[in-house]
Scaffold this motif. Structure first.
Motif, PDB file in Angstrom:
ATOM      1  N   UNK A 744       0.833  -1.206   0.000  1.00 16.70           N
ATOM      2  CA  UNK A 744       0.000   0.000   0.000  1.00 16.70           C
ATOM      3  C   UNK A 744       0.868   1.257   0.000  1.00 16.70           C
ATOM      4  N   UNK A 745       1.890   1.270   0.835  1.00 18.27           N
ATOM      5  CA  UNK A 745       2.729   2.456   0.940  1.00 18.27           C
ATOM      6  C   UNK A 745       3.515   2.699  -0.346  1.00 18.27           C
ATOM      7  N   UNK A 746       3.993   1.623  -0.971  1.00 19.00           N
ATOM      8  CA  UNK A 746       4.707   1.778  -2.247  1.00 19.00           C
ATOM      9  C   UNK A 746       3.762   2.296  -3.332  1.00 19.00           C
ATOM     10  N   UNK A 747       2.542   1.748  -3.388  1.00 18.82           N
ATOM     11  CA  UNK A 747       1.580   2.179  -4.405  1.00 18.82           C
ATOM     12  C   UNK A 747       1.213   3.644  -4.226  1.00 18.82           C
ATOM     13  N   UNK A 748       0.982   4.039  -2.989  1.00 19.53           N
ATOM     14  CA  UNK A 748       0.634   5.442  -2.747  1.00 19.53           C
ATOM     15  C   UNK A 748       1.802   6.372  -3.082  1.00 19.53           C
ATOM     16  N   UNK A 749       3.009   5.955  -2.726  1.00 14.21           N
ATOM     17  CA  UNK A 749       4.167   6.783  -3.040  1.00 14.21           C
ATOM     18  C   UNK A 749       4.311   6.951  -4.552  1.00 14.21           C
ATOM     19  N   UNK A 750       4.066   5.873  -5.288  1.00 16.50           N
ATOM     20  CA  UNK A 750       4.148   5.921  -6.750  1.00 16.50           C
ATOM     21  C   UNK A 750       3.138   6.920  -7.318  1.00 16.50           C
ATOM     22  N   UNK A 751       1.895   6.807  -6.882  1.00 12.12           N
ATOM     23  CA  UNK A 751       0.846   7.680  -7.405  1.00 12.12           C
ATOM     24  C   UNK A 751       1.111   9.133  -7.029  1.00 12.12           C
ATOM     25  N   UNK A 752       1.503   9.367  -5.795  1.00 11.16           N
ATOM     26  CA  UNK A 752       1.773  10.735  -5.337  1.00 11.16           C
ATOM     27  C   UNK A 752       2.929  11.348  -6.111  1.00 11.16           C
ATOM     28  N   UNK A 753       4.021  10.594  -6.261  1.00 10.64           N
ATOM     29  CA  UNK A 753       5.187  11.123  -6.981  1.00 10.64           C
ATOM     30  C   UNK A 753       4.862  11.410  -8.451  1.00 10.64           C
ATOM     31  N   UNK A 754       4.073  10.525  -9.049  1.00 14.47           N
ATOM     32  CA  UNK A 754       3.719  10.728 -10.455  1.00 14.47           C
ATOM     33  C   UNK A 754       2.871  11.987 -10.624  1.00 14.47           C
ATOM     34  N   UNK A 755       1.907  12.195  -9.771  1.00 18.03           N
ATOM     35  CA  UNK A 755       1.081  13.398  -9.862  1.00 18.03           C
ATOM     36  C   UNK A 755       1.917  14.657  -9.643  1.00 18.03           C
TER      37      UNK A 755
END
Length: 883
Positions: A744-755
């Motif tokens: 979950x934390x990796x997925x959220x970090x990915x989405x946040x960084x991409x945005x």
């Protein structure tokens, strides 16, 4: 009614009445999965302050969380109702302490109910009730039977304003002020009752290591207070007085002892003072143990150093304390800073006898101690046959070689003086026979010894209660006088947590079987100011009761949280400062849920935080918006598709539940609430972007409501009912999610960084109206290279990467990426795999579409050319934007 249309007063009244009618918070005596949650009970001052609200919101939130998680929770409340403030208030108002205290309790109970605290009020106790304090008296008698009570003359701290004895812990600051009234404390000698806590000193100290659920700072404070020191006792022959024993932890320095010092109240000091005017004047007028500098006076005595045979001068010095060590010490100014300062002042010799450890093959060199003492261990010098011996070995040899020397252990901890010369406390159950029986315990069948009517007088009102005071001796039947001292109120709080398990029991202080089921307290919450006194005494009582009353647990509290202060503009809220905020006003204006939620989200419970009216208003607005979201969903019954967007929202619900639950477990409520508010924001964005899928949206709202229920219970009940549930939310199951927290934390970090990367590109490139956004996943070989870089400790990372043929085949691209990895080696993090990244970004594409009103495509490495791929990395996809 708030601006957002949230009528908090109506909601809170409704659910408080419903909880009362249903007896929701009553706890059964027979439980299978017990969890004991407890906040330190308050002194009934008459009004709750913000510190109370924060403390009890923490315990209430945790108790509600554990209950929703399936535990059977004991969460009681009572009152630390004895004490001098009530007695002083009664004197000032010409009333009596009981009436004053009962009125204060009634007021505070109503305020606690208004806050929505979920207490089992059937278990309420007040320590001023005879039904409670008779067991203080019973326990005192049991301690006496086990030789843990002693009456003796002692030098005590005396507050002339309060006209009572104070424990050492109740004397505060360098100015030695009374903790209650800030009056300078005096020293007097009185006959006092003591509980022999020193009998348990070793166990109290050693068991601290097992208190893994306590803050390290509190554990260290307890260690320091107990203050165990290993050393030796050794005799010095004082001229005309014989051998006097001194305790030292540094027997290796005995050859450097250049003077001997006695405490001002040492028997030899007092004998010398009879004939020596200078010594008498110093003892009576100058000695100041708390002074900034060591002070003393010379005597005509000498002491013989048992190691050297030399005679050294004897001083009476105020830095020597009669209740620390033996009240006498050998002074070694070369190796002790305090002794050094005194020797300089008095012109005594300062001789180094320990040198720093020399380099191999070199001789030790005496340190320069003219300006400061050398206080470390080392090797001995100027010590005759012991020269060159290491300090530790020298201590052993000297203990064996000096006839009077013996290994010894000393403690800073002293027996607990519980005598108080005041009315409003537990009467000590003793009578003093006028004949030969002495002090006699009151028989158990005559307990409780109840307080007489209050007499408004100076000094101790019990001394003026002549009819009550005069009695007969239980041993001989002759005339006797009751003990007029009452117990320190810390006796009340040293076992109150046991009384909650069986508050109505009439033949024992607590039900042993129930206590063994419920104890120890799973989570205890209270102020750091009780880190020594209350907690140490509670641990002592628990150990005694384990030894003599069948309690199965030797420690009272498994986990301890010391909550931080509520401040205003950086200062602790205080009536004296005039910067308090009234909880009652906040409840009336914004509601209890708002106050509770703001406090819990403002900071971690252990930390201080600043009260903010703006923050309160923002919290209230959030609750109003949530209420509107739930009502809109119920009214409109959305019929959206179960599509990729719904799938993303479903995943966020699971992620929030998993992360927030873990934070509730750790009592980091601020993080749990941040997760919950983020999910609320996602649900609102979902509803703004498209017509939501009903099942997904309802699941999200239900999760939010239940995740908020421990902190904002009234509105949570209202919204849970609005969502169609018949049961109380307090009885609802805690939401569950079977997802991997790390994923979950990796997925959220990915989405946040991409945005964020998209925003940065649009901002830097000055793109006003993006039409398409392409998000490009990195090629598989880069993920393999990242994994190798994280696991490798080879100095030449690029060389190691090139050993892999599929990476080497990438040529310059592999070399360039290897250089990037080498440069960032210490900061590299594991990411999702390429397929997982694709799925996560595909599901989150709607967030970019909604934010930038552009078409968004997530593509794999195979779909683009190499010029684009060079910018794509694991966790940071390449981004192409066209206007």
């Amino acid at each position: 009614m708030s601006d957002a249309g949230y009528d908090h007063a109506a909601v809170e009244r409704r659910w408080q009445a419903a909880w009362d009618d249903a007896d929701v918070y009553r706890t059964s005596d027979d439980v299978e999965n017990p969890t004991y949650v407890l906040g330190m009970y308050p002194y009934p001052s008459g009004k709750l302050h913000m510190g109370h609200v924060r403390n009890y919101t923490i315990t209430d939130a945790y108790a509600r969380y554990r209950r929703m998680s399936g535990d059977e929770v004991l969460h009681p409340m009572g009152w630390d109702a004895f004490g001098l403030p009530a007695e002083n208030a009664a004197k000032e108002r010409d009333t009596n302490p009981r009436d004053w205290t009962v009125d204060c309790i009634d007021t505070m109970r109503d305020q606690m109910s208004a806050m929505g605290f979920g207490y089992d009020w059937d278990r309420e106790l007040a320590t001023c009730n005879p039904e409670y304090y008779q067991w203080n008296q019973w326990l005192f008698t049991r301690f006496h039977e086990e030789d843990l009570v002693e009456r003796r003359d002692a030098e005590v701290n005396w507050c002339p304003e309060c006209e009572t004895v104070l424990a050492d812990e109740q004397v505060e600051g360098d100015d030695e002020l009374c903790w209650r009234c800030d009056t300078p404390v005096e020293t007097r000698e009185l006959e006092q009752w003591f509980l022999k806590i020193t009998e348990y000193a070793d166990e109290l100290l050693e068991d601290i290591d097992d208190l893994e659920g306590w803050p390290n700072s509190v554990r260290q404070m307890q260690r320091n207070w107990i203050g165990r020191q290993y050393g030796a006792e050794v005799d010095f022959d004082i001229s005309g007085h014989g051998d006097v024993t001194a305790f030292t932890t540094r027997l290796d320095t005995i050859h450097g002892a250049t003077f001997f010092a006695l405490a001002p109240d040492h028997p030899i000091s007092e004998q010398v003072a009879e004939d020596d005017e200078d010594v008498r004047h110093f003892i009576e007028h100058e000695a100041d143990p708390e002074g900034d500098e060591p002070n003393g006076v010379a005597t005509d005595l000498t002491a013989t150093n048992p190691a050297t045979g030399e005679e050294i001068p004897v001083y009476v010095a105020d830095f020597v304390l009669s209740d620390v060590g033996t009240g006498a010490l050998m002074a070694v100014p070369g190796h002790d800073e305090r002794d050094h300062a005194f020797a300089e002042k008095m012109g005594e010799a300062i001789v180094p006898v320990v040198a720093p450890e020399p380099a191999e093959g070199e001789e030790p060199e005496s340190p320069d101690v003219s300006e400061a003492a050398f206080t470390d261990d080392g090797v001995l010098v100027n010590s005759g046959e012991y020269d060159g011996t290491a300090s530790a070995a020298a201590r052993e040899r000297l203990t064996e070689d000096i006839d009077s020397a013996e290994e010894a252990t000393q403690y800073q901890l002293r027996d607990w003086g519980i005598s108080r010369q005041r009315y409003w406390g537990t009467p000590i159950p003793v009578v003093h026979c006028h004949d030969d029986c002495g002090a006699v315990m009151v028989p158990e069948e005559d307990l409780p010894v109840e307080l007489p009517e209050f007499i408004n007088t100076t000094g101790n009102p019990l001394d003026a209660a002549e009819e009550w005071k005069q009695t007969t001796c239980p041993a001989c039947g002759g005339e006797a006088t009751r003990e007029t001292d009452t117990m320190d109120t810390f006796v009340d709080s040293s076992w109150y947590f046991l009384r909650y398990v069986s508050p109505d029991l009439e033949d024992a202080p607590f039900d042993r079987e129930r206590a063994n089921d419920w104890m120890p307290v799973d989570q205890y919450v209270g102020g750091i100011e009780h880190a020594v006194m209350h907690l140490l005494y509670s641990r002592f009582f628990t150990k005694v009761l384990a030894d003599h009353e069948g309690l199965e647990h030797r420690e009272p509290f498994t986990n301890l949280l010391a909550q931080g202060m509520v401040q205003l503009e950086g200062e602790k809220m205080s009536k004296s400062v005039g910067n308090t905020v009234s909880p009652q006003r906040i409840v009336e204006e914004y509601g209890a849920d708002t106050a509770r939620l703001f406090m819990m989200q403002a900071a971690q419970p252990e930390r201080d935080f600043d009260w903010s009216e703006e923050g309160v208003r923002s919290t209230n607005a959030f609750l109003g918006r949530l209420k509107e979201m739930v009502e809109t969903y119920v009214d409109e019954s959305p019929t959206g598709e179960d599509d990729a967007v719904a799938s993303y929202v479903d995943a966020e619900i699971d992620a929030t539940v998993a992360l927030a639950s873990a934070e509730y477990d750790d009592l980091t409520f601020n993080r749990a609430l941040r997760e919950t508010q983020d999910l609320t924001r996602t649900l609102r964005q979902y509803a703004d972007y498209t017509e939501p899928h009903a099942e997904t949206y309802e699941r999200g709202l239900s999760a939010v409501v239940r995740l908020l229920a421990p902190v904002a219970p009234h509105l949570a009940e209202e919204l849970y009912e609005t969502l169609g549930h018949d049961e109380f939310v307090v009885d609802a199951p805690w939401p569950t999610a079977t997802v991997d927290r790390d994923y979950v934390q990796k997925r959220r970090r990915l989405v946040t960084n991409t945005r964020e990367d998209v925003r940065d590109i649009i901002d830097v490139a000055g793109i006003d109206d993006p039409q398409t956004i392409e998000v490009v996943i990195a090629p598989d070989w880069k993920y393999d290279a990242l994994e190798i870089a994280i696991e490798s400790d080879a100095p030449n990372l690029i060389g190691e990467l090139m050993q892999e043929s599929h990476i080497r085949e990438q040529g310059d691209a592999a070399a360039d990426y290897g250089q990037d990895l080498q440069a960032e080696r210490e900061a590299l993090e594991v990411t999702l795999g390429p397929a997982e990244e694709y799925d996560a970004l595909e599901a989150a594409a709607w967030l970019l579409e909604r934010e930038f009103e552009a078409d968004v495509a997530v593509v794999t490495a195979e779909e683009v050319d190499d010029s684009v791929l060079k910018n794509a990395a694991p966790g940071r996809p390449a981004i192409e934007i066209e206007e």
